[in-house]
Design a protein around this motif. Sequence first.
Motif, PDB file in Angstrom:
ATOM      1  N   ASP A   1       0.807  -1.226   0.000  1.00 16.88           N
ATOM      2  CA  ASP A   1       0.000   0.000   0.000  1.00 16.88           C
ATOM      3  C   ASP A   1       0.838   1.273   0.000  1.00 16.88           C
ATOM      4  O   ASP A   1       0.444   2.280   0.585  1.00 16.88           O
ATOM      5  CB  ASP A   1      -0.943   0.026   1.214  1.00 16.88           C
ATOM      6  CG  ASP A   1      -1.931  -1.130   1.190  1.00 16.88           C
ATOM      7  OD1 ASP A   1      -2.386  -1.484   0.087  1.00 16.88           O
ATOM      8  OD2 ASP A   1      -2.229  -1.674   2.265  1.00 16.88           O
ATOM      9  N   ASP A   2       2.005   1.232  -0.649  1.00 15.47           N
ATOM     10  CA  ASP A   2       2.821   2.453  -0.679  1.00 15.47           C
ATOM     11  C   ASP A   2       2.883   3.074  -2.075  1.00 15.47           C
ATOM     12  O   ASP A   2       3.704   3.945  -2.331  1.00 15.47           O
ATOM     13  CB  ASP A   2       4.238   2.182  -0.160  1.00 15.47           C
ATOM     14  CG  ASP A   2       5.071   1.308  -1.095  1.00 15.47           C
ATOM     15  OD1 ASP A   2       4.461   0.539  -1.880  1.00 15.47           O
ATOM     16  OD2 ASP A   2       6.307   1.378  -1.043  1.00 15.47           O
ATOM     17  N   ILE A   3       1.992   2.615  -2.987  1.00 15.56           N
ATOM     18  CA  ILE A   3       1.969   3.200  -4.326  1.00 15.56           C
ATOM     19  C   ILE A   3       1.005   4.386  -4.332  1.00 15.56           C
ATOM     20  O   ILE A   3      -0.175   4.220  -4.022  1.00 15.56           O
ATOM     21  CB  ILE A   3       1.528   2.180  -5.385  1.00 15.56           C
ATOM     22  CG1 ILE A   3       2.505   1.010  -5.427  1.00 15.56           C
ATOM     23  CG2 ILE A   3       1.444   2.826  -6.762  1.00 15.56           C
ATOM     24  CD1 ILE A   3       2.153  -0.041  -6.458  1.00 15.56           C
ATOM     25  N   PRO A   4       1.456   5.577  -4.683  1.00 14.92           N
ATOM     26  CA  PRO A   4       0.560   6.734  -4.732  1.00 14.92           C
ATOM     27  C   PRO A   4      -0.462   6.583  -5.851  1.00 14.92           C
ATOM     28  O   PRO A   4      -0.168   6.038  -6.918  1.00 14.92           O
ATOM     29  CB  PRO A   4       1.504   7.905  -5.005  1.00 14.92           C
ATOM     30  CG  PRO A   4       2.682   7.294  -5.688  1.00 14.92           C
ATOM     31  CD  PRO A   4       2.834   5.932  -5.081  1.00 14.92           C
ATOM     32  N   GLU A   5      -1.653   7.049  -5.641  1.00 15.06           N
ATOM     33  CA  GLU A   5      -2.723   6.913  -6.623  1.00 15.06           C
ATOM     34  C   GLU A   5      -2.348   7.557  -7.948  1.00 15.06           C
ATOM     35  O   GLU A   5      -2.721   7.065  -9.018  1.00 15.06           O
ATOM     36  CB  GLU A   5      -4.008   7.533  -6.083  1.00 15.06           C
ATOM     37  CG  GLU A   5      -5.262   7.162  -6.851  1.00 15.06           C
ATOM     38  CD  GLU A   5      -5.573   5.674  -6.801  1.00 15.06           C
ATOM     39  OE1 GLU A   5      -6.122   5.146  -7.803  1.00 15.06           O
ATOM     40  OE2 GLU A   5      -5.267   5.035  -5.775  1.00 15.06           O
ATOM     41  N   VAL A   6      -1.594   8.663  -7.880  1.00 14.64           N
ATOM     42  CA  VAL A   6      -1.249   9.403  -9.094  1.00 14.64           C
ATOM     43  C   VAL A   6      -0.382   8.574 -10.041  1.00 14.64           C
ATOM     44  O   VAL A   6      -0.358   8.833 -11.252  1.00 14.64           O
ATOM     45  CB  VAL A   6      -0.529  10.722  -8.729  1.00 14.64           C
ATOM     46  CG1 VAL A   6       0.844  10.451  -8.124  1.00 14.64           C
ATOM     47  CG2 VAL A   6      -0.401  11.623  -9.946  1.00 14.64           C
ATOM     48  N   ALA A   7       0.331   7.566  -9.506  1.00 15.46           N
ATOM     49  CA  ALA A   7       1.221   6.762 -10.352  1.00 15.46           C
ATOM     50  C   ALA A   7       0.826   5.293 -10.383  1.00 15.46           C
ATOM     51  O   ALA A   7       1.553   4.462 -10.943  1.00 15.46           O
ATOM     52  CB  ALA A   7       2.662   6.889  -9.851  1.00 15.46           C
ATOM     53  N   LYS A   8      -0.306   4.955  -9.809  1.00 17.26           N
ATOM     54  CA  LYS A   8      -0.699   3.560  -9.641  1.00 17.26           C
ATOM     55  C   LYS A   8      -0.801   2.808 -10.970  1.00 17.26           C
ATOM     56  O   LYS A   8      -0.231   1.727 -11.135  1.00 17.26           O
ATOM     57  CB  LYS A   8      -2.029   3.480  -8.899  1.00 17.26           C
ATOM     58  CG  LYS A   8      -2.473   2.057  -8.530  1.00 17.26           C
ATOM     59  CD  LYS A   8      -3.739   2.105  -7.683  1.00 17.26           C
ATOM     60  CE  LYS A   8      -4.105   0.713  -7.161  1.00 17.26           C
ATOM     61  NZ  LYS A   8      -4.432  -0.226  -8.238  1.00 17.26           N
ATOM     62  N   GLU A   9      -1.530   3.362 -11.925  1.00 10.80           N
ATOM     63  CA  GLU A   9      -1.716   2.671 -13.198  1.00 10.80           C
ATOM     64  C   GLU A   9      -0.398   2.501 -13.938  1.00 10.80           C
ATOM     65  O   GLU A   9      -0.145   1.454 -14.538  1.00 10.80           O
ATOM     66  CB  GLU A   9      -2.714   3.431 -14.067  1.00 10.80           C
ATOM     67  CG  GLU A   9      -4.148   3.369 -13.562  1.00 10.80           C
ATOM     68  CD  GLU A   9      -5.114   4.007 -14.540  1.00 10.80           C
ATOM     69  OE1 GLU A   9      -4.696   4.325 -15.675  1.00 10.80           O
ATOM     70  OE2 GLU A   9      -6.289   4.185 -14.181  1.00 10.80           O
ATOM     71  N   GLU A  10       0.439   3.527 -13.896  1.00 10.91           N
ATOM     72  CA  GLU A  10       1.714   3.467 -14.609  1.00 10.91           C
ATOM     73  C   GLU A  10       2.646   2.426 -13.995  1.00 10.91           C
ATOM     74  O   GLU A  10       3.300   1.658 -14.709  1.00 10.91           O
ATOM     75  CB  GLU A  10       2.397   4.836 -14.611  1.00 10.91           C
ATOM     76  CG  GLU A  10       1.726   5.875 -15.495  1.00 10.91           C
ATOM     77  CD  GLU A  10       0.621   6.644 -14.775  1.00 10.91           C
ATOM     78  OE1 GLU A  10       0.188   6.189 -13.684  1.00 10.91           O
ATOM     79  OE2 GLU A  10       0.205   7.699 -15.289  1.00 10.91           O
ATOM     80  N   ILE A  11       2.704   2.389 -12.665  1.00 15.10           N
ATOM     81  CA  ILE A  11       3.579   1.421 -12.001  1.00 15.10           C
ATOM     82  C   ILE A  11       3.095  -0.001 -12.270  1.00 15.10           C
ATOM     83  O   ILE A  11       3.885  -0.892 -12.595  1.00 15.10           O
ATOM     84  CB  ILE A  11       3.639   1.707 -10.487  1.00 15.10           C
ATOM     85  CG1 ILE A  11       4.412   3.014 -10.238  1.00 15.10           C
ATOM     86  CG2 ILE A  11       4.305   0.556  -9.740  1.00 15.10           C
ATOM     87  CD1 ILE A  11       4.351   3.506  -8.812  1.00 15.10           C
ATOM     88  N   GLU A  12       1.797  -0.227 -12.165  1.00 14.12           N
ATOM     89  CA  GLU A  12       1.250  -1.554 -12.437  1.00 14.12           C
ATOM     90  C   GLU A  12       1.497  -1.975 -13.884  1.00 14.12           C
ATOM     91  O   GLU A  12       1.778  -3.140 -14.175  1.00 14.12           O
ATOM     92  CB  GLU A  12      -0.241  -1.585 -12.106  1.00 14.12           C
ATOM     93  CG  GLU A  12      -0.528  -1.497 -10.612  1.00 14.12           C
ATOM     94  CD  GLU A  12      -2.009  -1.468 -10.296  1.00 14.12           C
ATOM     95  OE1 GLU A  12      -2.816  -1.279 -11.248  1.00 14.12           O
ATOM     96  OE2 GLU A  12      -2.371  -1.638  -9.119  1.00 14.12           O
ATOM     97  N   TYR A  13       1.401  -1.016 -14.791  1.00 15.43           N
ATOM     98  CA  TYR A  13       1.664  -1.282 -16.214  1.00 15.43           C
ATOM     99  C   TYR A  13       3.108  -1.753 -16.408  1.00 15.43           C
ATOM    100  O   TYR A  13       3.365  -2.747 -17.107  1.00 15.43           O
ATOM    101  CB  TYR A  13       1.399  -0.008 -17.010  1.00 15.43           C
ATOM    102  CG  TYR A  13       1.906   0.004 -18.429  1.00 15.43           C
ATOM    103  CD1 TYR A  13       1.266  -0.699 -19.439  1.00 15.43           C
ATOM    104  CD2 TYR A  13       3.032   0.769 -18.772  1.00 15.43           C
ATOM    105  CE1 TYR A  13       1.731  -0.658 -20.743  1.00 15.43           C
ATOM    106  CE2 TYR A  13       3.499   0.809 -20.070  1.00 15.43           C
ATOM    107  CZ  TYR A  13       2.849   0.096 -21.063  1.00 15.43           C
ATOM    108  OH  TYR A  13       3.313   0.137 -22.349  1.00 15.43           O
ATOM    109  N   LEU A  14       4.055  -1.057 -15.785  1.00 14.22           N
ATOM    110  CA  LEU A  14       5.463  -1.429 -15.930  1.00 14.22           C
ATOM    111  C   LEU A  14       5.773  -2.752 -15.245  1.00 14.22           C
ATOM    112  O   LEU A  14       6.605  -3.525 -15.728  1.00 14.22           O
ATOM    113  CB  LEU A  14       6.362  -0.320 -15.374  1.00 14.22           C
ATOM    114  CG  LEU A  14       6.328   1.014 -16.117  1.00 14.22           C
ATOM    115  CD1 LEU A  14       7.258   2.019 -15.445  1.00 14.22           C
ATOM    116  CD2 LEU A  14       6.710   0.845 -17.587  1.00 14.22           C
TER     117      LEU A  14
END
Length: 429
Positions: A259-272
């Motif tokens: 739970d340390d992924i910020p919402e603003v970057a969540k989709e991008e991080i999950e994509y990578l």
Amino acid sequence: MRRKRTNLSLSLAIALSLLIAPVASAEGADTKVDYLALGDSLAAGQSYDKTIGKGYTDYLGSQLSKIGVLSSFTKQFAVSGYTTTQILNDIESNIVKNGVSIQDEIKNAEIITIDAGANDLLQLIEIDREELKVTYDQEELTAGITTVGQNLTSIFAKIKALNPTAEIYVMGYYNPFPILPSPYKEQFVPLLDALNQVIANVSKPFGATFVPTADSIAKNALGYLPNIQDIHPNQAGYLAIANDFWKAINVKKQASFNDDIPEVAKEEIEYLVEKGIIAGYVNGNFGPNDLITRVQSAIMLNRAIVYSDDSAPNPNYTDVNDHTFGYDVIAKMTEAGVFAGNNQLFNPGNPLTRAEMAKVLVQAFELKGTGARSFNDVSSDYWAAAYISTLAENGITIGYNDGSFKPNDYITRAEFSIMLSRALNDSFK
């Protein structure tokens, strides 16, 4: 507070050294992929000199191995000159090569790439390369394109019947005759577009991904297709095609973060993560606010972009040797012109600045710009001004609300993930 690049404290330096390794680790390391390449001479790796070597499928296999997911790769069922009818016949008859049947390979594959359809039409076209003339019967070609659509529909249906979960990626064809003069080019290109449209349309109902390659090859057509008597690309051309596929391929790696992924970057991080480009730490954290180092960013770019799998020469940095973590990647990124040292130093553990980020993304993805975008803290003579402007012109960054770019600030893992995702996928812009 704005960070300065110099005079890192000892504690920060130690922390940064510890941050290098986790990027190379992989959450979801149990993800394994069997890759099957079907198709014609392009899948087989035929070169413009008629030899069979490394093609786009080989480079995709190497890339899957690079991110640690490749279980097996075979292209033995890809045959030069094959039409969609021949591929369909092979599947229906369950052809066996080297003791392995094509249906068994389909059943076991997680990823299947296909290029088929061009030979169906090329056999109906007469091309005089001496006179640069093209002759064909419009009705025959129209019927040929219809046959391609019907055969591909049957091929996809049989693949899905054998393996409902297989991810299928289908190549769209490029213009193999860039030397044709305008009158004939105006005739041929619409035929190519019609073929690609049919391939794209019949792919959709089966969840297959259409991979366009025409624009990538057209950017350097004469460079990628050096033999005007042959339609096959050189190794640089195959790498361009491989990168078109790699942007589309998702190996579906999984990672569970604390739970340390910020919402603003969540989709991008999950994509990578799903593409195998980045991972979290062994303690379950992603560390979005941790600074990303030069070697970490080089590793991510090396996973995001397909490069030749030939060994790169020694980059001759005084602070890097073949025992340095990430040495092969540093050498490859230097050979590709993405990274360069300073006073013979690479500084692999140094955090990446926003200006450096702009340069490496522009170089890595060969982005073009006009220099029209400016920021109030980037002077026209600043070393990275052109890179920063190009990055902004391509929609990868817009800077800060106050009109600044903050070129000397360090960039975090979350921020770099956002920028890299935008460079790879326009949907994030």
